[in-house]
Scaffold this motif. Structure first.
Motif, PDB file in Angstrom:
ATOM      1  N   MET A 223       0.826  -1.221   0.000  1.00 46.91           N
ATOM      2  CA  MET A 223       0.000   0.000   0.000  1.00 46.91           C
ATOM      3  C   MET A 223       0.855   1.264   0.000  1.00 46.91           C
ATOM      4  O   MET A 223       0.366   2.348  -0.233  1.00 46.91           O
ATOM      5  N   ARG A 224       2.144   1.080   0.299  1.00 45.47           N
ATOM      6  CA  ARG A 224       3.005   2.246   0.591  1.00 45.47           C
ATOM      7  C   ARG A 224       2.296   3.119   1.626  1.00 45.47           C
ATOM      8  O   ARG A 224       2.141   4.337   1.476  1.00 45.47           O
ATOM      9  N   ALA A 225       1.822   2.419   2.648  1.00 45.11           N
ATOM     10  CA  ALA A 225       1.011   3.062   3.694  1.00 45.11           C
ATOM     11  C   ALA A 225       1.853   4.061   4.481  1.00 45.11           C
ATOM     12  O   ALA A 225       3.030   3.821   4.750  1.00 45.11           O
ATOM     13  N   VAL A 226       1.223   5.180   4.843  1.00 48.32           N
ATOM     14  CA  VAL A 226       1.961   6.211   5.591  1.00 48.32           C
ATOM     15  C   VAL A 226       1.878   5.989   7.099  1.00 48.32           C
ATOM     16  O   VAL A 226       2.674   6.528   7.861  1.00 48.32           O
ATOM     17  N   TYR A 227       0.853   5.234   7.538  1.00 42.21           N
ATOM     18  CA  TYR A 227       0.808   4.823   8.941  1.00 42.21           C
ATOM     19  C   TYR A 227      -0.099   3.602   9.071  1.00 42.21           C
ATOM     20  O   TYR A 227      -0.789   3.230   8.116  1.00 42.21           O
ATOM     21  N   VAL A 228      -0.097   2.998  10.251  1.00 38.76           N
ATOM     22  CA  VAL A 228      -1.012   1.902  10.572  1.00 38.76           C
ATOM     23  C   VAL A 228      -2.074   2.477  11.505  1.00 38.76           C
ATOM     24  O   VAL A 228      -1.769   3.288  12.389  1.00 38.76           O
ATOM     25  N   ALA A 229      -3.331   2.122  11.289  1.00 44.76           N
ATOM     26  CA  ALA A 229      -4.409   2.688  12.120  1.00 44.76           C
ATOM     27  C   ALA A 229      -5.257   1.567  12.710  1.00 44.76           C
ATOM     28  O   ALA A 229      -5.420   0.502  12.105  1.00 44.76           O
ATOM     29  N   THR A 230      -5.765   1.861  13.915  1.00 41.02           N
ATOM     30  CA  THR A 230      -6.741   0.957  14.533  1.00 41.02           C
ATOM     31  C   THR A 230      -7.772   1.799  15.285  1.00 41.02           C
ATOM     32  O   THR A 230      -7.414   2.743  15.993  1.00 41.02           O
TER      33      THR A 230
END
Ligand code: FIX
Ligand code: ZN
Length: 424
Positions: A223-230
């Motif tokens: 995803m080339r994610a900029v952060y992980v969220a929950t």
């Protein structure tokens, strides 16, 4: 330095500063777009009017005893929107924030928000195309980056990433790896991981730790994610002797992977899901959560970065005070039930007084693309009002406020604090 001069500087800075939006639920057209029922990009007047906030509100006007939930859900999207428009915008004054937002969006798009039916709006939206409309909305809202929410455990979302190589390629959007089930339903998440070829067991036996890390790294990279969220319930605790699996997942999987990648964990704490299942996405409530758990994480993982937004008004002061203790804690946004002018003002004023310019005042949390227009219009107005008061307070202490100070501070609050925390 007159208040009028300060007001001019603040107004110019706040409205001209492009916003990098830290949290939304919108996405580019490659994810499919409404009215395609499979589309994840929601846009246009029928989506605006059937926002789950307004569904919840219309069931106050026409209770489920008169219109059973299932009967509402059996209606077409058009019929649902007509029902909401009639009861909340025509037969009642649309004074609530979610109603007012729809009117602001329509008005800024050049439409008359006083129509008694949605017909004219529908004709206008029928002439728009999703991709160009995204540019139009970003231009009106003055947003330069839309951060998405990409729930990898959602089959539809995951399927798009697996089928569409361009899913993460739109420069207007940044991806976020959303992993709620790993902390809300560890056994279920392990079953999913196993079905996807990761040897993950609820008791952490075998190669579970390595395999969960492999899963996180795979999707962060894809995803080339900029952060992980929950999103976490009010009951979330760290450490939590009642939930050793959650503690182990955080300590042995999530924290090492995020440290290796240099990416934050966005903790969204306080959502109690589906207290009224009949409302579906609109059926969630808020609960007071535990700031000490955030403090424990910031203390135990000093090299990790924690973006935190909490849903209860009662948690806001304690969260801001915790932000004074840990530079790796970034309070962000006035989330969901807090995203109302009275509370945005209270929280932003308190954060400026406790944290200076070192926090992120808002995220749109837009589920419908068009909402970016009103969520940022309404928020900028409140942020500007609070900033004027605080700069006037500063001048009363003898400090010489300049236009440069104001521009620099507003850039930090609306864009740079977020981007710097991401390491972008
Ligand atoms: O968990 C979240 O990201 C929440 O913002 C959503 O689940 C919620 O439905 C929402 O959109 C609130 O504004
Ligand atoms: Zn959200």
């Amino acid at each position: 330095m007159s208040r009028t001069q300060i007001e001019q500087w603040v107004k110019k800075a706040v409205w001209s500063q492009p916003v990098s939006d830290p949290h939304t639920h919108t996405c580019p057209p490659v994810f499919g777009a409404s009215p395609n029922p499979e589309g994840l990009l929601l846009w246009g007047v029928d989506e605006l009017v059937t926002y789950h906030y307004l569904i919840a509100e219309v069931f106050r006007a026409v209770p489920a005893t008169k219109l059973p939930y299932e009967q509402y859900w059996a209606m077409s999207k058009t019929e649902q929107a007509d029902h909401i428009w009639k009861h909340l915008f025509v037969e009642r004054t649309p004074i609530g924030e979610a109603c007012r937002g729809v009117l602001t969006a329509l008005e800024r798009l050049g439409l008359d928000p006083n129509e008694k039916s949605l017909t004219k709006y529908r004709k206008w939206f029928a002439k728009q195309t999703p991709d160009k409309y995204i540019d139009k909305v970003m231009q009106i809202a003055n947003v330069d980056l839309i951060t998405m929410t990409n729930p990898v455990f959602d089959d539809q979302e995951r399927g798009i990433w697996e089928r569409q190589p361009k899913a993460g390629g739109d420069p207007r959007f940044a991806a976020v790896l959303r992993i709620d089930p790993l902390l809300r339903d560890w056994p279920g998440a392990c079953a999913n991981l196993s079905s996807w070829g990761y040897e993950a067991r609820p008791d952490f036996s075998g190669k579970t730790v390595d395999e969960v890390r492999r899963f996180l790294v795979h999707w962060l990279d894809k995803m080339r994610a900029v952060y992980v969220a929950t999103s976490l319930p009010p009951e979330f605790r760290y450490p939590d002797p009642r939930n050793p699996a959650g503690d182990r997942f955080i300590r042995e999987c999530l924290m090492p992977v995020l440290a290796e990648k240099g990416k934050p964990w966005a903790m969204m704490i306080g959502a109690r899901l589906r207290v009224n299942p009949g409302l579906r996405e609109g059926g969630d409530a808020t609960g007071i959560a535990d700031v000490m758990s955030v403090i424990n994480l910031c203390h135990d993982f000093p090299r990790s970065k924690f973006m935190v937004t909490m849903l209860a008004r009662e948690n806001q002061h304690e969260l801001a005070a915790a932000g004074r203790k840990f530079g790796n804690l970034l309070p962000f946004g006035c989330w969901w039930f807090l995203n109302n002018p009275s509370l945005v003002e209270e929280i932003t004023r308190m954060r400026l007084e406790l944290l200076g310019t070192m926090f992120v005042p808002q995220h749109a949390d837009a589920r419908v693309l068009d909402q970016l227009i009103y969520k940022w219009e309404h928020s900028r107005r409140v942020i500007a009002k609070v900033l004027v008061d605080k700069y006037v307070d500063l001048t009363l202490s003898g400090y010489t406020v300049t236009a440069k100070h104001v521009q620099r501070d507003v850039a930090l609050l609306l864009r740079d604090n977020y981007r710097e925390f991401l390491g972008r």
